[in-house]
Design a protein around this motif. Structure first.
Motif, PDB file in Angstrom:
ATOM      1  N   LEU A   1      12.053   2.726  -9.822  1.00 17.16           N
ATOM      2  CA  LEU A   1      10.677   2.488  -9.367  1.00 17.16           C
ATOM      3  C   LEU A   1      10.606   1.247  -8.478  1.00 17.16           C
ATOM      4  CD1 LEU A   1       8.227   3.062 -12.363  1.00 17.16           C
ATOM      5  CD2 LEU A   1       8.401   4.377 -10.268  1.00 17.16           C
ATOM      6  N   ARG A   2      11.316   0.188  -8.902  1.00 14.03           N
ATOM      7  CA  ARG A   2      11.307  -1.059  -8.106  1.00 14.03           C
ATOM      8  C   ARG A   2      11.854  -0.802  -6.705  1.00 14.03           C
ATOM      9  NH1 ARG A   2      12.930  -4.227 -12.714  1.00 14.03           N
ATOM     10  NH2 ARG A   2      11.024  -4.943 -13.697  1.00 14.03           N
ATOM     11  N   GLU A   3      12.936  -0.004  -6.649  1.00  9.60           N
ATOM     12  CA  GLU A   3      13.522   0.306  -5.334  1.00  9.60           C
ATOM     13  C   GLU A   3      12.493   0.977  -4.425  1.00  9.60           C
ATOM     14  OE1 GLU A   3      17.188   2.608  -5.472  1.00  9.60           O
ATOM     15  OE2 GLU A   3      17.970   1.228  -7.000  1.00  9.60           O
ATOM     16  N   ILE A   4      11.723   1.904  -5.000  1.00  7.61           N
ATOM     17  CA  ILE A   4      10.701   2.599  -4.196  1.00  7.61           C
ATOM     18  C   ILE A   4       9.629   1.601  -3.769  1.00  7.61           C
ATOM     19  CG2 ILE A   4       8.877   4.358  -4.262  1.00  7.61           C
ATOM     20  CD1 ILE A   4      10.681   6.024  -6.088  1.00  7.61           C
ATOM     21  N   GLU A   5       9.223   0.732  -4.716  1.00 11.05           N
ATOM     22  CA  GLU A   5       8.176  -0.260  -4.395  1.00 11.05           C
ATOM     23  C   GLU A   5       8.611  -1.209  -3.289  1.00 11.05           C
ATOM     24  OE1 GLU A   5       5.340  -1.419  -8.038  1.00 11.05           O
ATOM     25  OE2 GLU A   5       7.470  -1.467  -8.484  1.00 11.05           O
ATOM     26  N   ASN A   6       9.900  -1.544  -3.311  1.00 13.88           N
ATOM     27  CA  ASN A   6      10.406  -2.500  -2.308  1.00 13.88           C
ATOM     28  C   ASN A   6      10.395  -1.937  -0.891  1.00 13.88           C
ATOM     29  OD1 ASN A   6      10.726  -4.369  -4.297  1.00 13.88           O
ATOM     30  ND2 ASN A   6      12.897  -3.929  -4.649  1.00 13.88           N
ATOM     31  N   LYS A   7      10.211  -0.624  -0.787  1.00 11.88           N
ATOM     32  CA  LYS A   7      10.131  -0.019   0.558  1.00 11.88           C
ATOM     33  C   LYS A   7       8.777  -0.307   1.209  1.00 11.88           C
ATOM     34  CE  LYS A   7      13.174   3.902  -0.472  1.00 11.88           C
ATOM     35  NZ  LYS A   7      13.197   5.313  -0.863  1.00 11.88           N
ATOM     36  N   ARG A   8       7.804  -0.789   0.399  1.00 19.79           N
ATOM     37  CA  ARG A   8       6.460  -1.012   0.959  1.00 19.79           C
ATOM     38  C   ARG A   8       6.408  -2.297   1.770  1.00 19.79           C
ATOM     39  NH1 ARG A   8       2.317  -0.263  -3.962  1.00 19.79           N
ATOM     40  NH2 ARG A   8       3.612  -1.885  -4.837  1.00 19.79           N
ATOM     41  N   VAL A   9       5.560  -2.264   2.793  1.00 21.43           N
ATOM     42  CA  VAL A   9       5.312  -3.474   3.595  1.00 21.43           C
ATOM     43  C   VAL A   9       3.818  -3.764   3.448  1.00 21.43           C
ATOM     44  CG1 VAL A   9       5.366  -4.477   5.902  1.00 21.43           C
ATOM     45  CG2 VAL A   9       7.133  -2.839   5.210  1.00 21.43           C
ATOM     46  N   ASP A  10       3.495  -4.952   2.907  1.00 21.83           N
ATOM     47  CA  ASP A  10       2.088  -5.310   2.637  1.00 21.83           C
ATOM     48  C   ASP A  10       1.372  -4.203   1.839  1.00 21.83           C
ATOM     49  OD1 ASP A  10       2.483  -7.615   4.076  1.00 21.83           O
ATOM     50  OD2 ASP A  10       1.798  -6.738   5.962  1.00 21.83           O
ATOM     51  N   GLY A  11       2.087  -3.662   0.857  1.00 21.58           N
ATOM     52  CA  GLY A  11       1.460  -2.655  -0.023  1.00 21.58           C
ATOM     53  C   GLY A  11       1.400  -1.256   0.560  1.00 21.58           C
ATOM     54  N   ASN A  12       1.996  -1.042   1.763  1.00 20.74           N
ATOM     55  CA  ASN A  12       1.951   0.305   2.379  1.00 20.74           C
ATOM     56  C   ASN A  12       3.350   0.863   2.625  1.00 20.74           C
ATOM     57  OD1 ASN A  12      -0.902   0.645   2.732  1.00 20.74           O
ATOM     58  ND2 ASN A  12      -0.807  -0.906   4.330  1.00 20.74           N
ATOM     59  N   PHE A  13       3.469   2.169   2.502  1.00 17.66           N
ATOM     60  CA  PHE A  13       4.705   2.857   2.905  1.00 17.66           C
ATOM     61  C   PHE A  13       4.567   3.190   4.392  1.00 17.66           C
ATOM     62  CE2 PHE A  13       4.357   3.737  -1.646  1.00 17.66           C
ATOM     63  CZ  PHE A  13       5.654   3.482  -2.078  1.00 17.66           C
ATOM     64  N   LEU A  14       5.524   2.757   5.200  1.00 17.51           N
ATOM     65  CA  LEU A  14       5.404   2.960   6.649  1.00 17.51           C
ATOM     66  C   LEU A  14       6.231   4.164   7.109  1.00 17.51           C
ATOM     67  CD1 LEU A  14       5.722  -0.750   7.890  1.00 17.51           C
ATOM     68  CD2 LEU A  14       3.675   0.483   7.180  1.00 17.51           C
ATOM     69  N   SER A  15       5.838   4.700   8.286  1.00 17.05           N
ATOM     70  CA  SER A  15       6.630   5.787   8.870  1.00 17.05           C
ATOM     71  C   SER A  15       7.777   5.169   9.679  1.00 17.05           C
ATOM     72  CB  SER A  15       5.753   6.644   9.785  1.00 17.05           C
ATOM     73  OG  SER A  15       5.330   5.855  10.888  1.00 17.05           O
ATOM     74  N   ALA A  16       8.648   6.022  10.215  1.00 22.18           N
ATOM     75  CA  ALA A  16       9.829   5.542  10.952  1.00 22.18           C
ATOM     76  C   ALA A  16       9.437   4.645  12.124  1.00 22.18           C
ATOM     77  CB  ALA A  16      10.637   6.732  11.444  1.00 22.18           C
ATOM     78  N   ASN A  17       8.280   4.959  12.762  1.00 20.46           N
ATOM     79  CA  ASN A  17       7.881   4.134  13.919  1.00 20.46           C
ATOM     80  C   ASN A  17       6.914   3.006  13.547  1.00 20.46           C
ATOM     81  OD1 ASN A  17       5.619   5.559  13.396  1.00 20.46           O
ATOM     82  ND2 ASN A  17       5.605   6.743  15.305  1.00 20.46           N
ATOM     83  N   GLY A  18       6.827   2.712  12.224  1.00 23.90           N
ATOM     84  CA  GLY A  18       6.028   1.546  11.802  1.00 23.90           C
ATOM     85  C   GLY A  18       4.550   1.815  11.574  1.00 23.90           C
ATOM     86  N   ASP A  19       4.108   3.075  11.742  1.00 24.36           N
ATOM     87  CA  ASP A  19       2.700   3.408  11.467  1.00 24.36           C
ATOM     88  C   ASP A  19       2.459   3.473   9.952  1.00 24.36           C
ATOM     89  OD1 ASP A  19       2.276   3.666  14.126  1.00 24.36           O
ATOM     90  OD2 ASP A  19       2.541   5.852  14.185  1.00 24.36           O
ATOM     91  N   ILE A  20       1.158   3.481   9.587  1.00 25.08           N
ATOM     92  CA  ILE A  20       0.801   3.637   8.161  1.00 25.08           C
ATOM     93  C   ILE A  20       0.300   5.071   7.971  1.00 25.08           C
ATOM     94  CG2 ILE A  20      -0.718   2.857   6.295  1.00 25.08           C
ATOM     95  CD1 ILE A  20      -0.824   0.122   7.679  1.00 25.08           C
ATOM     96  N   PRO A  21       1.164   5.980   7.453  1.00 22.87           N
ATOM     97  CA  PRO A  21       0.735   7.382   7.318  1.00 22.87           C
ATOM     98  C   PRO A  21      -0.318   7.554   6.220  1.00 22.87           C
ATOM     99  CG  PRO A  21       3.113   7.112   6.990  1.00 22.87           C
ATOM    100  CD  PRO A  21       2.491   5.755   6.925  1.00 22.87           C
ATOM    101  N   GLN A  22      -1.004   8.694   6.271  1.00 26.57           N
ATOM    102  CA  GLN A  22      -2.031   9.026   5.268  1.00 26.57           C
ATOM    103  C   GLN A  22      -1.396   9.306   3.905  1.00 26.57           C
ATOM    104  OE1 GLN A  22      -4.300  12.407   6.641  1.00 26.57           O
ATOM    105  NE2 GLN A  22      -6.147  11.238   6.270  1.00 26.57           N
ATOM    106  N   GLY A  23      -2.125   8.949   2.837  1.00 25.94           N
ATOM    107  CA  GLY A  23      -1.674   9.305   1.493  1.00 25.94           C
ATOM    108  C   GLY A  23      -1.188   8.108   0.692  1.00 25.94           C
ATOM    109  N   GLN A  24      -1.460   6.879   1.194  1.00 28.01           N
ATOM    110  CA  GLN A  24      -1.015   5.664   0.480  1.00 28.01           C
ATOM    111  C   GLN A  24      -1.591   5.621  -0.934  1.00 28.01           C
ATOM    112  OE1 GLN A  24       1.162   3.557   1.939  1.00 28.01           O
ATOM    113  NE2 GLN A  24       1.128   4.750   3.826  1.00 28.01           N
TER     114      GLN A  24
END
Length: 437
Positions: free
Chosen positions: A214-237
């Motif tokens: 779970l921590r590994e997944i959480e560490n993928k977030r930037v400022d609490g958001n999961f980003l797409s490959a090009n740095g956008d914030i996709p829907q469904g956060q």
């Protein structure tokens, strides 16, 4: 049937109720009789009687004021239909409208539980969606030959499942496709957490390992958001963050708990664990031991336990919510899922012919293995297979496998399997002759 079912039965429906109870008793007796195989003729006679009673009910309830009538007749009719549906499966009539009823009942419960637990992604929904599509195809195909009363009944059941499924899919529609793998991961972790927490002896190392994932997944977030490959914030956060939070809540609950379930829930825990173990054993031995009608008792027990809940929770005698809710719900859902798998894997062969089917499947498997290992080293190796196939072939009368004077369902399947085994023997023989030359 619906929550608003009343126990009082109107006078003009009492004879129908008595008739349905008699049919249910007869089906139960047939199901329990292990001295003889279930016969298609017995089942179709009772099936015709049920259609007759359904016609009477429909006629009585044509009055618009009675359209939503739900009483004990409906409860017993549902029981009868469950039993009939499982009997159709037992005699090998798997691809008929009545046979789908038991599957639909289980799918309905599964979808209700997925909705409540919120532990699902498209991976869980797509096989169910496929199965519902298959069932709709069977109902459409049977429409011309099946009685309209039955088609209507099964269609109504399928429509309830479709509506439940749509609701679940809609809740995922806010999720951007690129976040789908993360949701799948979280669903899998949450399921593993609840499974680990449901074992009689808690393995804290197992929970720790899941916590690290779970921590590994959480560490993928930037400022609490999961980003797409090009740095956008996709829907469904929101969906992912809620799932993360629920994983942590479950982890904390299980790590800190004093006991698996509160003392008042212990009998239910024991009952569900035993059912889960029995159903898991059936998954392994089903080819030899499963009579589909055996699943009726499990369905009934699960339904009774499921219906004990008040606003989704199991209460103690004082009306409080004891510890262990997640554990019991996990066990309940696991049992429903196992029943569903057993129903879906039912073979279109009557139980009377299952011993022959199992023998042929074994011979086929052995011959495939010989082929895979490079073929025969001498013609003598084929003798046992040829003798076995000859003895099975000799069971046929005018090309049919008979039981007494009856021709059970599954002839096409067995004949195809027998022909395939003969072909494999021939291929192996030709390969051996080629080698010798």
């Amino acid at each position: 049937m619906g929550g608003g079912t009343t126990t009082t039965v109107p006078a003009n429906e009492t004879s129908i109720l008595q008739k349905l109870i008699a049919i249910r008793d007869r089906l139960t007796a047939l199901k329990q009789d292990r001295t003889t195989y279930l016969k298609s003729s017995d089942i179709s006679t009772l099936y015709e009687q049920v259609i007759e009673e359904v016609r009477k009910i429909n006629h009585i309830r044509e009055d618009p004021s009675l359209h939503d009538e739900q009483n004990r007749v409906d409860v017993v009719l549902d029981d009868v239909f469950q039993l009939l549906s499982l009997s159709f499966l037992t005699v090998g009539l798997t691809r008929t409208a009545p046979a789908t009823y038991a599957s639909l009942s289980t799918v309905q419960r599964l979808l209700e539980h997925l909705n409540e637990s919120r532990i699902y992604s498209y991976n869980e929904l797509s096989p169910i969606e496929e199965r519902l599509g298959e069932i709709r195809g069977i109902i459409d195909r049977d429409e011309a030959t099946e009685s309209p009363e039955i088609t209507q009944l099964v269609r109504a059941k399928a429509a309830v499942c479709d509506a439940e499924l749509k609701e679940l899919k809609d809740s995922l529609s806010t999720l951007s496709p690129e976040l789908s793998p993360i949701l799948q991961q979280l669903v899998s972790i949450r399921r593993q957490i609840v499974a680990a927490g449901s074992k009689p002896k808690l393995n804290l190392n197992e929970l720790k390992k899941l916590q690290e994932e779970l921590r590994e997944i959480e560490n993928k977030r930037v400022d609490g958001n999961f980003l797409s490959a090009n740095g956008d914030i996709p829907q469904g956060q929101n969906l992912l963050n809620t799932m993360l939070e629920e994983c942590h809540n479950d982890l904390n609950d299980f790590s800190a708990r004093q006991e698996l379930v509160g003392p008042s829930l212990r009998p239910l825990y024991d009952q569900l664990t035993e059912m889960k173990n029995q159903l898991e054993n059936m998954m392994i031995t089903r080819r030899w031991t499963l009579r589909e009608t055996d699943l009726y008792n499990y369905q009934q027990k699960l339904q009774t336990i499921d219906d004990m809940r008040v606003k989704g929770s199991f209460l103690d005698e004082n009306g409080n919510i004891p510890e262990g809710q997640a554990v019991l719900l996990y066990l309940l859902r696991r049992c429903y899922a196992l029943i569903y798998k057993l129903l879906v894997s039912s073979e279109p062969v009557s139980e009377a012919l299952m011993p022959v089917q199992n023998q042929l499947s074994t011979v086929r498997k052995c011959l495939m293995e010989v082929k895979r290992m490079g073929g025969l080293s001498s013609a003598r190796e084929l003798y046992p297979y040829q003798m076995k196939l000859a003895s099975i072939d000799n069971l046929r009368v005018d090309g049919k496998f008979m039981i007494g004077s009856a021709i059970p369902e599954g002839q096409g399947q067995l004949n195809a399997l027998l022909a395939e085994c003969f072909d494999l023997c021939h291929e192996l023989r030709v390969e051996l002759d080629d080698q010798d030359e």
